[in-house]
Design a protein around this motif. Structure first.
Motif, PDB file in Angstrom:
ATOM      1  N   PHE A  90      -6.737   7.756   0.999  1.00 29.32           N
ATOM      2  CA  PHE A  90      -6.351   7.748   2.404  1.00 29.32           C
ATOM      3  C   PHE A  90      -5.500   8.916   2.725  1.00 29.32           C
ATOM      4  CE2 PHE A  90      -3.346   5.542   5.305  1.00 29.32           C
ATOM      5  CZ  PHE A  90      -3.941   5.872   6.451  1.00 29.32           C
ATOM      6  N   ARG A  91      -4.577   9.181   1.702  1.00 31.50           N
ATOM      7  CA  ARG A  91      -3.756  10.354   2.043  1.00 31.50           C
ATOM      8  C   ARG A  91      -4.269  11.713   2.238  1.00 31.50           C
ATOM      9  NH1 ARG A  91       1.565  11.465  -1.599  1.00 31.50           N
ATOM     10  NH2 ARG A  91       0.334  11.662  -3.200  1.00 31.50           N
ATOM     11  N   ARG A 110      -9.177   0.481 -13.751  1.00 32.76           N
ATOM     12  CA  ARG A 110      -9.729   1.791 -13.228  1.00 32.76           C
ATOM     13  C   ARG A 110      -9.331   2.004 -11.621  1.00 32.76           C
ATOM     14  NH1 ARG A 110     -16.108   0.432 -12.256  1.00 32.76           N
ATOM     15  NH2 ARG A 110     -16.032  -1.140 -10.761  1.00 32.76           N
ATOM     16  N   GLU A 111      -9.279   1.204 -11.046  1.00 29.51           N
ATOM     17  CA  GLU A 111      -8.787   1.247  -9.570  1.00 29.51           C
ATOM     18  C   GLU A 111      -7.164   1.688  -9.588  1.00 29.51           C
ATOM     19  OE1 GLU A 111     -10.190  -1.475 -10.581  1.00 29.51           O
ATOM     20  OE2 GLU A 111     -12.245  -1.666  -9.207  1.00 29.51           O
ATOM     21  N   ARG A 112      -6.675   1.109 -10.474  1.00 26.98           N
ATOM     22  CA  ARG A 112      -5.033   1.478 -10.485  1.00 26.98           C
ATOM     23  C   ARG A 112      -4.896   2.654 -11.158  1.00 26.98           C
ATOM     24  NH1 ARG A 112      -2.314  -3.954 -12.615  1.00 26.98           N
ATOM     25  NH2 ARG A 112      -0.674  -2.607 -13.529  1.00 26.98           N
ATOM     26  N   ALA A 113      -5.946   3.133 -12.014  1.00 26.71           N
ATOM     27  CA  ALA A 113      -5.780   4.483 -12.708  1.00 26.71           C
ATOM     28  C   ALA A 113      -6.226   5.731 -11.476  1.00 26.71           C
ATOM     29  CB  ALA A 113      -6.929   4.820 -13.650  1.00 26.71           C
ATOM     30  N   TRP A 114      -7.139   5.151 -10.648  1.00 22.23           N
ATOM     31  CA  TRP A 114      -7.502   6.079  -9.479  1.00 22.23           C
ATOM     32  C   TRP A 114      -6.130   6.421  -8.665  1.00 22.23           C
ATOM     33  CZ3 TRP A 114      -7.964   5.374  -4.160  1.00 22.23           C
ATOM     34  CH2 TRP A 114      -8.817   6.198  -3.419  1.00 22.23           C
ATOM     35  N   LEU A 115      -5.604   5.065  -8.319  1.00 24.44           N
ATOM     36  CA  LEU A 115      -4.292   5.262  -7.201  1.00 24.44           C
ATOM     37  C   LEU A 115      -3.325   5.994  -7.971  1.00 24.44           C
ATOM     38  CD1 LEU A 115      -4.531   1.396  -6.211  1.00 24.44           C
ATOM     39  CD2 LEU A 115      -4.811   3.455  -4.745  1.00 24.44           C
ATOM     40  N   ARG A 117      -3.483   8.743 -10.026  1.00 23.98           N
ATOM     41  CA  ARG A 117      -3.815   9.885  -9.962  1.00 23.98           C
ATOM     42  C   ARG A 117      -3.719  10.340  -8.326  1.00 23.98           C
ATOM     43  NH1 ARG A 117      -8.533   9.071 -12.036  1.00 23.98           N
ATOM     44  NH2 ARG A 117      -9.890   9.270 -10.436  1.00 23.98           N
ATOM     45  N   LYS A 118      -4.078   9.567  -7.415  1.00 24.56           N
ATOM     46  CA  LYS A 118      -4.037  10.210  -6.034  1.00 24.56           C
ATOM     47  C   LYS A 118      -2.537   9.939  -5.679  1.00 24.56           C
ATOM     48  CE  LYS A 118      -8.319  10.541  -5.338  1.00 24.56           C
ATOM     49  NZ  LYS A 118      -8.956  11.960  -5.005  1.00 24.56           N
TER      50      LYS A 118
END
Lengths: 85, 470
Positions: B262-263, B324-329, B331-332
């Protein structure tokens, strides 16, 4: 017995919650209620908590009236830092 | 013919509006032919996919994102019909009035298309009933959305409407939902959603052009008011899109189909393109830009975690972010998301100790608190420090979720002062303090409609403790 509504914010939480406190309620009980309100999102156990108004820690043995908490005032619950009394 | 109360401030002599111009020179005949083509395109995709069968194939998280869109946007578009029709009569230039006429027709279409596509799905999923019902309820999100859209679309004069809606909302933000989210819809295999919003976006791109020439003329004659309207509506638009688009992009889009965060979308569409447009008009970036940048990294994370823990208070489901969602977040959002990890650890731990489907075991029970301006939950700042502030107005305490909301309220207290937030309604006895009563009677949510964990708390990565499975 009238209730004092307060805006409560717990360190580590993502939102504010409303606290309804009786005037003769001890600050210690306000702390316990606020912990319970934030518990779905914040790990409460294993910490000691201080209740602050305007940056000043409230005496847990005092009452809501004694601490002069006004309706819809902001109160903050923060984990006690190492070394604090 | 054009009283200031209806035509807007600043009231300038007619010659100051001469030269009002926008790049689309559309004739009504061409407009009708073009719109007919677009209608046929969406109808063909809907017929080809078969709505209910198509829906059954979608990821539960993405389905929740479409329900969030279905409720919040179509009837807001209908409010925009009213705003455009006011400009059709009271805007100060003939070309502007003509464009507003077409804009009103656009917005009517933007109401009808999603309602036609999404509302019939209530036959298989009652949450889709909220496509029609949302704005007619006292659901807390509906109160917040009405507070913004009633002001912007139903009440604003043509000048404020053009700057707030056409320039700020449509050129600054709708690209996030109508282009950014549409591209994620393609990835999520939701061709129908993609066809629908892409079709709408082509109209938005045209009538958004009303905003620039209006802002250009107002900035020339009354730069302070031009800047105020930009600053006010940028903040109010940001809050709404952070909730609607931010949640959909970073939490509800299936992990395997995610693209930019989103960012990153905000950076491209808002920070670069919108700021460039402001600079070309000689205007400054909003005074709270640093606060905005901080909230881009935090606000929708604060809202999602809060709303997850009060999911029964809305009409769509939520997905618990896993490893995996938290790892993505992480990273972002490397500088902000780590502060949210303990919150998700706590929620996960509660689910692990709870039987599947027992949503209220991992659900808030206290009364949430709401901003006196935006009516959204007090969730600005970070988990370490919530930015809410209480101030006194006419002897009454008011709470704001952040400094820009307080600033907007204090610029026009006569406009906002009488509105009661949910806490004020509860304290006045107008809304129940008991959460279940609040949901059922005040928020108009039945059990089979209210939001739940989309997977009933059952995730391959979530290990239940023996006590929970006894």
């Amino acid at each position: 017995m009238s209730l004092v509504p307060l805006y409560g914010f717990v360190e580590g939480d993502t939102m504010g919650v409303l606290v309804l406190a009786a005037r003769d309620m001890r600050i210690e009980t306000v702390i316990a209620n606020l912990c319970q309100s934030a518990a779905p999102r914040v790990s409460i156990d294993g910490h000691q908590w201080d209740l602050l108004v305007g940056g000043h820690v409230l005496d847990p043995d005092n009452t809501v009236d004694g601490a002069r908490l006004a309706p819809l005032q902001r109160i903050d619950l923060r984990r006690r830092r190492a070394g604090a009394p | 013919m054009f009283p200031e109360a209806l035509s807007g401030t600043p009231w300038l002599p007619h010659e100051d509006w001469a030269g009002w111009d926008e790049p689309f020179k559309t004739k009504f005949e061409d407009y009708v032919v073009g719109q007919d083509d677009k209608e046929r395109g969406v109808t063909a995709v809907a017929a080809l996919l078969g709505r209910a069968k198509h829906m059954a194939r979608l990821d539960p998280g993405w389905l929740a994102a479409t329900k969030l869109h279905a409720a919040t946007l179509p009837l807001a578009e209908f409010a925009a019909v009213v705003g455009n029709l006011r400009a059709t009569r009271f805007a100060r230039d003939g070309a502007w009035r003509t464009m507003s006429t077409l804009g009103a027709l656009d917005e009517l279409r933007h109401t009808q298309v999603p309602l036609e596509v999404l509302h019939p799905l209530l036959k298989v999923d009652r949450q889709f009933d909220w496509a029609h019902r949302f704005y007619h309820t006292n659901n807390w999100v509906a109160i917040a959305a009405r507070h913004a859209f009633d002001e912007l679309l139903m009440c604003a004069d043509p000048i404020e409407l053009a700057i707030g809606t056409n320039f700020v909302f449509e050129t600054g933000f709708t690209n996030l939902q109508f282009i950014g989210l549409a591209s994620l819809a393609e990835g999520a295999d939701d061709r129908l959603f993609e066809a629908m919003v892409t079709s709408i976006q082509t109209d938005e791109a045209r009538h958004a052009q009303i905003g620039r020439p209006v802002l250009e003329i107002v900035a020339r004659h009354d730069p302070e008011r031009a800047q105020y309207l930009v600053d006010k509506w940028f903040w109010r638009s940001w809050q709404l899109f952070a909730v609607v688009t931010g949640l959909a992009m970073d939490y509800l889009t299936p992990f395997a189909r995610r693209g930019p965060s989103f960012r990153e979308f905000v950076q491209e569409w808002v920070a670069e393109q919108f700021l460039g447009a402001l600079e070309r008009l000689g205007l400054k970036r909003p005074w709270y830009w640093e606060i905005f940048e901080k909230s881009v990294a935090n606000y929708h994370h604060m809202i999602y975690a809060s709303a997850y823990s009060y999911r029964a208070s809305v009409w769509f489901d939520f997905v618990l972010p896993g490893p995996r969602e938290r790892a993505w977040l992480r990273r972002k959002y490397p500088e902000s998301f780590p502060a949210f990890e303990p919150v998700w650890d706590r929620i996960t731990e509660t689910w692990a100790q709870t039987d599947p489907g027992i949503d209220f075991a991992a659900h808030g029970k206290a009364i949430p608190t709401f901003c006196s301006l935006c009516q959204l939950v007090l969730s600005h700042g970070t988990p370490e420090h919530n930015e809410a502030r209480v101030t006194m107005h006419n002897g009454e305490p008011r709470v704001f979720c952040n400094e820009p909301c307080q600033w907007i309220f204090e610029r026009e207290p006569e406009r906002y002062g009488a509105h009661k937030d949910i806490v004020a309604r509860v304290l006045a006895g107008e809304a129940p303090a008991n959460l279940i009563e609040f949901l059922r009677t005040y928020s108009a949510l039945a059990y089979d409609e209210w939001g739940k964990d989309a997977y009933a708390g059952v995730y391959p990565w979530l290990v239940r403790t023996p006590e929970a499975n006894r």
